[in-house]
Design a protein around this motif. Structure first.
Motif, mmCIF file in Angstrom:
data_model
loop_
_atom_site.group_PDB
_atom_site.id
_atom_site.type_symbol
_atom_site.label_atom_id
_atom_site.label_comp_id
_atom_site.label_asym_id
_atom_site.label_seq_id
_atom_site.Cartn_x
_atom_site.Cartn_y
_atom_site.Cartn_z
ATOM 1 N N ASN A 32 -1.821 5.960 5.567
ATOM 2 C CA ASN A 32 -1.081 5.175 4.013
ATOM 3 C C ASN A 32 -2.148 4.383 4.183
ATOM 4 O O ASN A 32 -2.512 3.533 3.033
ATOM 5 C CB ASN A 32 0.238 5.257 4.041
ATOM 6 C CG ASN A 32 0.796 4.398 4.911
ATOM 7 O OD1 ASN A 32 0.131 3.810 5.865
ATOM 8 N ND2 ASN A 32 2.273 4.719 4.894
ATOM 9 N N VAL A 33 -2.568 3.469 5.199
ATOM 10 C CA VAL A 33 -3.272 2.549 5.314
ATOM 11 C C VAL A 33 -4.054 2.034 6.392
ATOM 12 O O VAL A 33 -3.310 2.029 7.651
ATOM 13 C CB VAL A 33 -2.226 1.432 5.198
ATOM 14 C CG1 VAL A 33 -0.836 0.745 6.614
ATOM 15 C CG2 VAL A 33 -3.158 -0.314 5.221
ATOM 16 N N ASP A 50 -7.364 -4.557 4.324
ATOM 17 C CA ASP A 50 -6.657 -3.220 4.269
ATOM 18 C C ASP A 50 -6.479 -2.800 3.391
ATOM 19 O O ASP A 50 -6.772 -3.229 1.740
ATOM 20 C CB ASP A 50 -5.239 -3.092 4.936
ATOM 21 C CG ASP A 50 -4.192 -4.119 3.665
ATOM 22 O OD1 ASP A 50 -2.608 -4.797 4.573
ATOM 23 O OD2 ASP A 50 -4.168 -4.434 3.123
ATOM 24 N N THR A 52 -5.244 1.308 1.292
ATOM 25 C CA THR A 52 -4.213 2.306 1.604
ATOM 26 C C THR A 52 -4.720 3.472 0.957
ATOM 27 O O THR A 52 -6.466 3.867 0.623
ATOM 28 C CB THR A 52 -3.406 2.306 0.488
ATOM 29 O OG1 THR A 52 -4.032 2.272 -1.108
ATOM 30 C CG2 THR A 52 -2.718 0.505 0.331
ATOM 31 N N SER A 53 -4.890 4.400 0.777
ATOM 32 C CA SER A 53 -4.702 5.814 1.280
ATOM 33 C C SER A 53 -4.619 6.484 -0.413
ATOM 34 O O SER A 53 -6.216 6.835 -0.988
ATOM 35 C CB SER A 53 -3.605 7.086 1.829
ATOM 36 O OG SER A 53 -2.402 6.903 0.480
ATOM 37 N N ARG A 56 -6.477 0.856 -2.837
ATOM 38 C CA ARG A 56 -5.533 -0.155 -3.509
ATOM 39 C C ARG A 56 -6.001 -1.257 -2.059
ATOM 40 O O ARG A 56 -5.882 -1.183 -0.702
ATOM 41 C CB ARG A 56 -3.790 -0.095 -3.824
ATOM 42 C CG ARG A 56 -3.879 -1.696 -3.875
ATOM 43 C CD ARG A 56 -1.950 -1.948 -3.875
ATOM 44 N NE ARG A 56 -2.105 -0.554 -5.440
ATOM 45 C CZ ARG A 56 -0.909 0.292 -6.068
ATOM 46 N NH1 ARG A 56 0.493 -0.767 -5.641
ATOM 47 N NH2 ARG A 56 -0.642 0.563 -6.978
ATOM 48 N N THR A 57 -6.837 -2.584 -2.517
ATOM 49 C CA THR A 57 -7.368 -3.051 -1.257
ATOM 50 C C THR A 57 -6.189 -4.458 -1.693
ATOM 51 O O THR A 57 -5.576 -5.002 -2.196
ATOM 52 C CB THR A 57 -8.593 -2.895 -1.444
ATOM 53 O OG1 THR A 57 -8.702 -4.179 -2.644
ATOM 54 C CG2 THR A 57 -9.077 -2.201 -1.428
#
Length: 112
Positions: A32-33, A50, A52-53, A56-57
């Motif tokens: 997921n991340v 980082d 997310t799947s 989202r950054t």
């Protein structure tokens, strides 16, 4: 357990660019991340960015507008595009997963 291998580091002049890659030994689509961290000499390891799947950054303030994190689930690879590099970006860069798996790191050195 997934294994991670970073590549793409090197020596570059200030203002230059590098693209780091982090290749995973298995699918990352379910993670997921994923994130990039860095550690400069005599400093603590710090989060760089980082993702997310859902793509989202999140970025450290020091790299916002200069670095871009991305992931290619089909290639099991995480990327970090670094532009307008500064000497203070010099560090070993690591990728990581939520389970706390780390790669061996790749050295980035920015000369002034």
């Amino acid at each position: 357990q997934v294994q991670l291998v970073e590549s793409g580091g090197g020596l570059v002049q200030a203002g230059g660019s590098l693209r780091l890659s982090c290749s995973a030994s298995r699918s990352i689509s379910t993670l997921n991340v994923m994130g990039w961290y860095r550690q400069a000499p005599e400093k603590q390891r710090e989060l760089v960015a980082d993702i997310t799947s859902g793509s989202r950054t999140n970025y450290a303030d020091s790299v916002k507008g200069r670095f871009t994190i991305s992931r290619d689930n089909a290639k099991n690879t995480l990327y970090l595009q670094m532009n307008s590099l500064k000497p203070e970006d010099t560090a070993v860069y690591y990728c990581t997963t939520p389970a706390g798996v780390w790669g061996q790191g790749t050295q980035v050195t920015v000369s002034s």
